[in-house]
Scaffold this motif. Sequence first.
Motif, short mmCIF file in Angstrom:
data_model
loop_
_atom_site.label_atom_id
_atom_site.label_comp_id
_atom_site.label_asym_id
_atom_site.label_seq_id
_atom_site.Cartn_x
_atom_site.Cartn_y
_atom_site.Cartn_z
N GLU A 45 24.20 66.86 10.81
CA GLU A 45 23.91 68.26 11.19
C GLU A 45 24.69 69.16 10.26
O GLU A 45 25.93 69.09 10.19
CB GLU A 45 24.37 68.54 12.63
CG GLU A 45 23.40 68.21 13.71
CD GLU A 45 23.91 68.62 15.10
OE1 GLU A 45 24.54 69.70 15.22
OE2 GLU A 45 23.71 67.83 16.03
N ASP A 56 29.89 78.24 20.60
CA ASP A 56 30.94 77.43 19.99
C ASP A 56 32.32 77.72 20.53
O ASP A 56 32.67 78.87 20.79
CB ASP A 56 30.91 77.63 18.46
CG ASP A 56 29.76 76.83 17.87
OD1 ASP A 56 28.83 77.41 17.32
OD2 ASP A 56 29.79 75.58 18.05
N ILE A 60 35.08 75.38 16.10
CA ILE A 60 33.93 75.68 15.25
C ILE A 60 33.86 77.17 14.93
O ILE A 60 33.43 77.59 13.86
CB ILE A 60 32.62 75.14 15.87
CG1 ILE A 60 32.69 73.60 15.83
CG2 ILE A 60 31.39 75.65 15.14
CD1 ILE A 60 31.47 72.91 16.35
N PHE A 96 21.41 73.32 11.09
CA PHE A 96 21.80 73.85 12.40
C PHE A 96 22.11 75.33 12.23
O PHE A 96 22.99 75.69 11.45
CB PHE A 96 23.05 73.11 12.91
CG PHE A 96 23.53 73.66 14.20
CD1 PHE A 96 24.21 74.87 14.23
CD2 PHE A 96 23.23 73.03 15.39
CE1 PHE A 96 24.60 75.42 15.43
CE2 PHE A 96 23.63 73.59 16.58
CZ PHE A 96 24.32 74.78 16.60
N TYR A 170 18.17 66.75 21.67
CA TYR A 170 19.62 66.95 21.73
C TYR A 170 20.01 67.23 23.18
O TYR A 170 19.66 68.27 23.72
CB TYR A 170 20.03 68.11 20.82
CG TYR A 170 21.53 68.27 20.63
CD1 TYR A 170 22.40 68.32 21.71
CD2 TYR A 170 22.08 68.37 19.37
CE1 TYR A 170 23.77 68.47 21.55
CE2 TYR A 170 23.45 68.52 19.18
CZ TYR A 170 24.28 68.57 20.29
OH TYR A 170 25.64 68.72 20.10
N GLY A 179 33.37 71.60 21.81
CA GLY A 179 34.83 71.38 21.78
C GLY A 179 35.18 70.07 22.44
O GLY A 179 34.51 69.63 23.38
N PHE A 207 28.57 67.39 22.56
CA PHE A 207 29.51 68.28 23.25
C PHE A 207 30.69 67.46 23.77
O PHE A 207 30.56 66.72 24.75
CB PHE A 207 28.88 69.05 24.42
CG PHE A 207 28.32 70.38 24.02
CD1 PHE A 207 27.54 70.49 22.89
CD2 PHE A 207 28.56 71.53 24.74
CE1 PHE A 207 27.02 71.71 22.50
CE2 PHE A 207 28.05 72.77 24.36
CZ PHE A 207 27.27 72.85 23.24
N GLY A 208 31.78 67.56 23.04
CA GLY A 208 33.03 67.01 23.55
C GLY A 208 33.37 65.62 23.09
O GLY A 208 34.47 65.13 23.32
N GLY A 228 31.13 66.84 16.50
CA GLY A 228 31.34 68.03 15.64
C GLY A 228 32.80 68.42 15.60
O GLY A 228 33.53 68.12 14.66
N SER A 229 33.27 69.01 16.67
CA SER A 229 34.62 69.60 16.69
C SER A 229 35.72 68.62 16.28
O SER A 229 36.62 68.99 15.52
CB SER A 229 34.93 70.16 18.08
OG SER A 229 33.98 71.17 18.38
O1 LIG Z 1 31.69 70.13 18.67
P1 LIG Z 1 31.30 69.07 19.67
O2 LIG Z 1 31.98 69.30 21.03
O3 LIG Z 1 31.51 67.67 19.14
O4 LIG Z 1 29.73 69.24 19.94
C1 LIG Z 1 28.75 69.02 18.87
C2 LIG Z 1 28.49 70.38 18.29
O5 LIG Z 1 29.59 70.71 17.48
C3 LIG Z 1 27.26 70.63 17.40
O6 LIG Z 1 26.16 69.84 17.73
C4 LIG Z 1 27.04 72.10 17.60
C5 LIG Z 1 27.76 73.06 16.93
N1 LIG Z 1 27.50 74.28 17.46
C6 LIG Z 1 26.62 74.14 18.50
C7 LIG Z 1 26.07 75.09 19.39
C8 LIG Z 1 25.20 74.64 20.40
C9 LIG Z 1 24.87 73.27 20.51
C10 LIG Z 1 25.43 72.29 19.62
C11 LIG Z 1 26.31 72.76 18.64
#
Ligand SMILES: O=P(O)(O)OC[C@@H](O)[C@@H](O)c1c[nH]c2ccccc12
Length: 273
Positions: A45, A56, A60, A96, A170, A179, A207-208, A228-229
């Motif tokens: 992504e 976010d 992020i 994204f 997703y 986060g 998410f998480g 992500g985070s």
């Molecule tokens: O950061 P995390 O908690 O690992 O979650 C994934 C997320 O970062 C990525 O898919 C994403 C970044 N910004 C978003 C906003 C909405 C949904 C998803 C996202």
Amino acid sequence: MRIKKAFQEEARRRLIPFITAGDPDFETTLELVGLLDEERVTAIELGVPYSDPLADGPVIQAASARALEQGMNLPRVLELAEAARNRGVTTPLVLFSYYNPILRYGSEVLMTRAAQVGIDGMIIPDLPWEEGRELSRQAAEQRVDLIPLVAPTSRERIQRIVSDAKGFVYCVSSLGTTGVRSDFDQKVDAFLDTVREASPVPIAVGFGISRRKHVDRFLEHADAAVVGSALIRMAEQRKDALTDADRREDALEEIRQFVRELADERSVSVYRT
Ligand SMILES: O=P(O)(O)OC[C@@H](O)[C@@H](O)c1c[nH]c2ccccc12
């Protein structure tokens, strides 16, 4: 079609990393994409930084601010995807972006350009499914998979949202913002089973997620885990090393090790082909 193939291919890590394009800079993002490609993740992504990332968390948000500082924007992210393809990256790339930068760019033009530069899918978290029908048509015309998001609160809308899903669905593991979380509600597993039952395409959960134990648990109910985070925080902690030619390799290796610890390569996707 790269996304569909990746879920069914041999020996892929069932991970979908999210990285903010341009954090800490264009070149480092390109190196990170190359590293993730070598590690055979299922998809990458590529986040377009935005000034008001309402979904976010602080990690992020900070990454977006750094990337905007570097002048990163939607056109530059498309250039970055093209540069990655020119370096031989074959992993599916999912753009994204929040809806505003897409509106400003022009969705029809964007879909055409995205297909040209080798973008395989798109996630727009603040575009409700109901408002995304026209954009979904434009994406399908260019064979770009518009990836829907579903949350535990989507309940009766799940069927409608996943009915014409392309690429993957997703699934957001928890309400609130992105986060790292220490644990997850038991109900998430049932939510994932419900979505998986209804979905014609593989499902990913995000998410998480930051630990191997999270990934192992979720891969019992989903086809890939989005991280992500946790990854962005690692890059943030190594920002100076990543932008220093003498120390960059070591910093990249530490990130590579983290990806390897999160998930092994699986011989066959857990997804029903
Ligand atoms: O950061 P995390 O908690 O690992 O979650 C994934 C997320 O970062 C990525 O898919 C994403 C970044 N910004 C978003 C906003 C909405 C949904 C998803 C996202």
